[in-house]
Scaffold this motif. Structure first.
Motif, mmCIF file in Angstrom:
data_model
loop_
_atom_site.group_PDB
_atom_site.id
_atom_site.type_symbol
_atom_site.label_atom_id
_atom_site.label_comp_id
_atom_site.label_asym_id
_atom_site.label_seq_id
_atom_site.Cartn_x
_atom_site.Cartn_y
_atom_site.Cartn_z
ATOM 1 N N GLY A 237 2.720 3.022 -1.114
ATOM 2 C CA GLY A 237 2.681 4.345 -1.716
ATOM 3 C C GLY A 237 2.877 4.319 -3.216
ATOM 4 N N LEU A 238 3.847 3.528 -3.681
ATOM 5 C CA LEU A 238 4.100 3.472 -5.126
ATOM 6 C C LEU A 238 3.068 2.611 -5.845
ATOM 7 C CD1 LEU A 238 7.993 3.384 -5.217
ATOM 8 C CD2 LEU A 238 6.468 5.235 -5.882
ATOM 9 N N MET A 239 2.427 1.704 -5.135
ATOM 10 C CA MET A 239 1.304 0.978 -5.717
ATOM 11 C C MET A 239 0.181 1.952 -6.071
ATOM 12 S SD MET A 239 -0.611 -2.350 -4.123
ATOM 13 C CE MET A 239 -1.744 -3.349 -5.097
ATOM 14 N N LEU A 240 -0.068 2.917 -5.185
ATOM 15 C CA LEU A 240 -1.068 3.952 -5.463
ATOM 16 C C LEU A 240 -0.643 4.830 -6.636
ATOM 17 C CD1 LEU A 240 -2.072 5.292 -1.919
ATOM 18 C CD2 LEU A 240 -3.464 3.915 -3.465
ATOM 19 N N VAL A 241 0.581 5.346 -6.588
ATOM 20 C CA VAL A 241 1.054 6.299 -7.593
ATOM 21 C C VAL A 241 1.012 5.698 -8.990
ATOM 22 C CG1 VAL A 241 3.084 7.558 -8.411
ATOM 23 C CG2 VAL A 241 2.463 7.639 -5.992
ATOM 24 N N TYR A 242 1.576 4.512 -9.142
ATOM 25 C CA TYR A 242 1.677 3.930 -10.479
ATOM 26 C C TYR A 242 0.380 3.284 -10.932
ATOM 27 C CZ TYR A 242 6.566 4.980 -11.038
ATOM 28 O OH TYR A 242 7.752 5.662 -11.206
ATOM 29 N N GLY A 243 -0.365 2.737 -9.992
ATOM 30 C CA GLY A 243 -1.650 2.166 -10.377
ATOM 31 C C GLY A 243 -2.589 3.220 -10.921
ATOM 32 N N LEU A 244 -2.662 4.369 -10.247
ATOM 33 C CA LEU A 244 -3.564 5.431 -10.687
ATOM 34 C C LEU A 244 -3.063 6.114 -11.959
ATOM 35 C CD1 LEU A 244 -4.496 6.994 -7.242
ATOM 36 C CD2 LEU A 244 -6.021 5.739 -8.774
ATOM 37 N N ASN A 245 -1.755 6.402 -12.030
ATOM 38 C CA ASN A 245 -1.252 7.099 -13.211
ATOM 39 C C ASN A 245 -1.264 6.229 -14.459
ATOM 40 O OD1 ASN A 245 -0.525 9.904 -13.031
ATOM 41 N ND2 ASN A 245 0.872 9.334 -11.395
ATOM 42 N N THR A 246 -1.195 4.914 -14.287
ATOM 43 C CA THR A 246 -1.248 4.034 -15.449
ATOM 44 C C THR A 246 -2.671 3.819 -15.936
ATOM 45 O OG1 THR A 246 0.758 2.869 -14.746
ATOM 46 C CG2 THR A 246 -0.673 1.726 -16.318
ATOM 47 N N TRP A 247 -3.620 3.658 -15.013
ATOM 48 C CA TRP A 247 -4.947 3.199 -15.418
ATOM 49 C C TRP A 247 -6.084 4.192 -15.175
ATOM 50 C CZ3 TRP A 247 -5.119 -0.245 -18.871
ATOM 51 C CH2 TRP A 247 -4.235 -1.320 -18.889
ATOM 52 N N LEU A 248 -5.817 5.340 -14.538
ATOM 53 C CA LEU A 248 -6.922 6.266 -14.289
ATOM 54 C C LEU A 248 -7.656 6.675 -15.577
ATOM 55 C CD1 LEU A 248 -8.558 7.951 -12.238
ATOM 56 C CD2 LEU A 248 -6.958 9.829 -12.684
ATOM 57 N N THR A 349 21.646 4.816 -0.065
ATOM 58 C CA THR A 349 21.297 3.400 -0.023
ATOM 59 C C THR A 349 19.929 3.199 0.602
ATOM 60 O OG1 THR A 349 23.630 2.776 0.137
ATOM 61 C CG2 THR A 349 22.017 1.128 0.819
ATOM 62 N N GLY A 350 19.664 3.882 1.717
ATOM 63 C CA GLY A 350 18.352 3.792 2.352
ATOM 64 C C GLY A 350 17.245 4.252 1.427
ATOM 65 N N LEU A 351 17.474 5.368 0.734
ATOM 66 C CA LEU A 351 16.486 5.862 -0.220
ATOM 67 C C LEU A 351 16.325 4.907 -1.395
ATOM 68 C CD1 LEU A 351 17.526 9.617 -0.137
ATOM 69 C CD2 LEU A 351 15.224 8.771 0.345
ATOM 70 N N GLY A 352 17.448 4.406 -1.895
ATOM 71 C CA GLY A 352 17.396 3.501 -3.041
ATOM 72 C C GLY A 352 16.665 2.208 -2.727
ATOM 73 N N TRP A 353 16.934 1.635 -1.551
ATOM 74 C CA TRP A 353 16.276 0.387 -1.202
ATOM 75 C C TRP A 353 14.796 0.601 -0.866
ATOM 76 C CZ3 TRP A 353 17.962 -4.830 -0.668
ATOM 77 C CH2 TRP A 353 19.237 -5.057 -1.202
ATOM 78 N N SER A 354 14.469 1.728 -0.247
ATOM 79 C CA SER A 354 13.053 2.019 -0.013
ATOM 80 C C SER A 354 12.319 2.177 -1.340
ATOM 81 C CB SER A 354 12.903 3.306 0.812
ATOM 82 O OG SER A 354 13.397 3.127 2.116
ATOM 83 N N ALA A 355 12.945 2.917 -2.264
ATOM 84 C CA ALA A 355 12.330 3.103 -3.580
ATOM 85 C C ALA A 355 12.312 1.801 -4.366
ATOM 86 C CB ALA A 355 13.082 4.183 -4.360
ATOM 87 N N GLY A 356 13.395 1.014 -4.260
ATOM 88 C CA GLY A 356 13.475 -0.242 -5.019
ATOM 89 C C GLY A 356 12.441 -1.257 -4.571
ATOM 90 N N VAL A 357 12.320 -1.453 -3.266
ATOM 91 C CA VAL A 357 11.283 -2.362 -2.758
ATOM 92 C C VAL A 357 9.908 -1.787 -3.079
ATOM 93 C CG1 VAL A 357 10.298 -3.411 -0.698
ATOM 94 C CG2 VAL A 357 12.779 -3.298 -0.959
ATOM 95 N N GLY A 358 9.810 -0.455 -2.978
ATOM 96 C CA GLY A 358 8.553 0.189 -3.329
ATOM 97 C C GLY A 358 8.148 -0.048 -4.768
ATOM 98 N N ARG A 359 9.144 -0.180 -5.651
ATOM 99 C CA ARG A 359 8.826 -0.425 -7.063
ATOM 100 C C ARG A 359 8.096 -1.759 -7.268
ATOM 101 N NH1 ARG A 359 9.267 4.409 -9.797
ATOM 102 N NH2 ARG A 359 11.207 5.420 -9.205
ATOM 103 N N LEU A 360 8.253 -2.671 -6.332
ATOM 104 C CA LEU A 360 7.459 -3.899 -6.415
ATOM 105 C C LEU A 360 5.977 -3.561 -6.272
ATOM 106 C CD1 LEU A 360 9.685 -6.268 -4.247
ATOM 107 C CD2 LEU A 360 9.660 -6.008 -6.735
ATOM 108 N N GLY A 361 5.693 -2.579 -5.406
ATOM 109 C CA GLY A 361 4.325 -2.084 -5.312
ATOM 110 C C GLY A 361 3.915 -1.364 -6.575
ATOM 111 N N ALA A 362 4.870 -0.654 -7.188
ATOM 112 C CA ALA A 362 4.599 0.028 -8.451
ATOM 113 C C ALA A 362 4.260 -0.973 -9.551
ATOM 114 C CB ALA A 362 5.808 0.868 -8.857
ATOM 115 N N ILE A 363 4.852 -2.155 -9.473
ATOM 116 C CA ILE A 363 4.506 -3.228 -10.413
ATOM 117 C C ILE A 363 3.099 -3.738 -10.133
ATOM 118 C CG2 ILE A 363 5.051 -5.601 -11.100
ATOM 119 C CD1 ILE A 363 8.018 -4.891 -10.540
ATOM 120 N N CYS A 364 2.788 -3.921 -8.853
ATOM 121 C CA CYS A 364 1.487 -4.487 -8.480
ATOM 122 C C CYS A 364 0.335 -3.536 -8.765
ATOM 123 C CB CYS A 364 1.490 -4.865 -6.994
ATOM 124 S SG CYS A 364 2.588 -6.240 -6.589
ATOM 125 N N GLY A 365 0.579 -2.217 -8.687
ATOM 126 C CA GLY A 365 -0.483 -1.253 -8.938
ATOM 127 C C GLY A 365 -1.078 -1.373 -10.330
#
Length: 409
Positions: A237-248, A349-365
Motif C-alpha cells: 500500500g505504501l509502495m503505491l502511495v509514495y511511488g505515485l506521489n513522488t514520481w507522478l 505498537t501494531g499500527l506503528g509496526w505495520s506503518a514501519g514495515v510498510g515504509r520499506l515499501g514506501a522506500i521501494c516505490g
C-alpha cells in the motif's frame, strides 16, 4: 518527552479529531512536497541533482519514517498517545523547515531523514488516538476522516507548488510546510487529551517491560498471521502511495504533459483520495472491513492499469481522480483494520509496526519510479508495475484471515 496536559479535566473528546487531523495534514504536506519540488530541482540542477541522487534523498527520508514508526509507535504504548504526538509534530516540523536552507544534497538528505523520524510516528499515533475515542466497531469512519487531513495536506502542497514554485522558489515550500506547527503545537499542549483506554492499561505494562510486551503481543493469541499479513499489505500500500506521489508529475511530464498539467494531475490524484476516504469509511463501518479492503486494492490496480492507455485530456484527469479514490484509501483501510483488531495495550505498537514495515515499501516505490525513469520506460510501464503492486496488496489483506470484528478491550 513529557508534556503536562494543561487542559486537565476540561480536555474534551471533541478536540481529538480536529487536532489529529491537523497533525496528519502537516504529515500529508510532507508526503507530496518532495514530488512537487523535484522537477524544479532537476531542471535547475540544484546541488547537481540527478534522478539517482533525488532517489537517495527520498529513500533516506522514508528510512527515517520507518524507524520513527517502529520506535515511536512502540513507545506510544508506554508514554501515551498525547506526548508522543506532540513530540512527533515538533520534530518533523523543525527539520522540514531547515530543509529550505540545505547547502548540499547530502545535508538535504540528512534533514529529510531526521524529519522522517517524527513523520513516521505521526499517523500511527493519530489513528490509535481517534480509534480509542470512536465507538466500538466504528473506527473505519474515524480513521478515514482523520486521514482526509493527509490528503488535504497533499492537495495543499500541489496547489502551493503551482503558485509558489514559479514565483518564490522551492525553499518556500519547506518553510510553508514547517511554519504551521507554531500554531498547532500550543493548541495540542493546551487541548489534546490523553487516551482513556491507554490510561486504563495496568500499571505493570509501564516502562521498557511494557514496550517489549507490546511487541511480543503482536505474535501471541492468534495475532501472528494477521500481523505478518498486515505488514505485507502495508508494504504494498505504501509502495503505491509514495511511488505515485513522488514520481507522478515526472512520469506525466515524460508522457508529454507540461509541468503545470503534471502538478494538476497530482492535485487531481489527491482530490480523488479525499472522496475515496469518505466513501471507504462509510462502507467499512457498514460491511466487513476485510473484504472491503480487498476490493479497494483490486480497484486501485484496475484504474492504475487504465492510466497506461493514452486518453484525451478529460479522460486522463477522470482516470487519475478515480485511481486516487482507491489507491490511498486502500492503505488507510489497512490502518483501520489494524486499529480494530489489536487491543489497547498494543494498538499503537501494531499500527506503528505495520506503518514501519510498510515504509520499506514506501522506500521501494520511489526507487521503482526512479529506476523506470532512468531506464526511459516509466510511461507506460510504471503504471503496469504499480497495478501489480495493487494486486499483491489485495492478496496480502486476504491472508489476514479470521474475524475482522473488533477484538480490543
Amino acid at each position: 518527552m513529557a508534556v503536562a496536559n494543561e487542559a486537565g479535566p476540561a480536555a474534551s473528546a471533541r478536540w481529538v479529531v480536529p487536532l489529529c487531523w491537523c497533525a496528519v495534514l502537516l504529515d500529508g504536506f510532507d508526503l507530496v512536497v518532495l514530488g512537487s519540488v523535484l522537477p524544479v530541482l532537476l531542471d535547475q540542477h540544484v546541488w547537481g541533482l540527478t534522478p539517482t541522487t533525488a532517489s537517495l534523498a527520498s529513500t533516506l527520508g522514508l528510512l527515517g519514517m520507518a524507524i520513527g514508526a517502529l520506535a515511536i509507535g512502540t513507545l506510544t504504548d508506554v508514554v501515551g498517545r498525547r506526548a508522543a504526538l506532540i513530540f512527533s509534530v515538533i520534530s518533523f516540523s523543525l527539520f522540514t523547515t531547515v530543509c529550505a536552507v540545505a547547502p548540499s544534497v547530502l545535508v538535504f538528505s540528512l534533514l529529510r531523514f531526521l524529519a522522517g523520524l517524527g513523520l513516521g510516528g505521526c499517523v500511527p499515533i493519530a489513528i490509535a488516538l481517534v480509534t480509542e475515542y470512536s465507538k466500538p466497531g466504528r473506527n473505519g469512519g474515524a480513521t478515514t476522516t482523520v486521514m482526509t487531513g493527509y490528503h488535504a495536506g497533499a492537495i495543499l502542497t500541489a496547489v502551493l507548488g503551482i503558485l509558489v514554485l514559479p514565483t518564490l522558489g522551492w525553499p518556500w515550500m519547506f518553510l510553508l510546510g514547517g511554519g504551521p506547527a507554531l500554531v498547532l503545537v500550543p493548541l495540542m499542549i493546551r487541548y489534546l487529551p490523553e487516551s482513556r483506554q491507554f490510561e486504563a492499561v495496568d500499571a505493570e505494562n509501564a516502562g521498557l517491560r511494557g514496550g517489549l510486551s507490546a511487541v511480543r503481543g503482536l505474535f501471541r493469541d492468534g495475532f501472528a498471521r494477521p500481523t505478518l499479513a498486515f505488514w505485507v499489505t502495508s508494504f504494498m500500500g505504501l509502495m503505491l502511495v509514495y511511488g505515485l506521489n513522488t514520481w507522478l508529475p515526472e512520469i506525466m511530464r515524460v508522457a508529454g504533459y507540461p509541468l503545470g498539467a503534471a502538478l494538476g494531475l497530482l492535485l487531481t490524484l489527491n482530490l480523488g483520495a479525499v472522496l475515496g476516504l469518505v466513501v471507504a469509511g462509510v462502507v467499512a463501518d457498514r460491511r466487513r472491513i476485510g473484504p472491503v479492503t480487498i476490493g479497494w486494492f483490486a480497484a486501485a490496480a484496475l484504474f492504475l492499469s487504465v492510466l497506461s492507455i493514452r486518453l484525451p485530456e478529460v479522460g486522463v484527469y477522470a482516470a487519475v481522480f478515480v485511481a486516487g479514490c482507491f489507491v490511498f484509501s486502500a492503505q488507510v483501510l489497512v490502518y483501520a483494520y489494524v486499529g480494530r483488531l489489536y487491543p489497547a495495550a498494543n494498538r499503537a505498537t501494531g499500527l506503528g509496526w505495520s506503518a514501519g514495515v510498510g515504509r520499506l515499501g514506501a522506500i521501494c516505490g520511489p526507487l521503482l519510479g526512479g529506476a523506470l525513469l532512468t531506464a526511459g520506460v516509466a510511461y507506460p510501464w510504471g503504471f503496469y508495475a504499480f497495478a501489480a503492486v495493487g494486486v499483491l496488496g489485495a492478496i496480502g489483506i486476504a491472508l489476514v484471515g479470521g474475524t475482522d470484528t473488533e477484538r480490543s478491550a
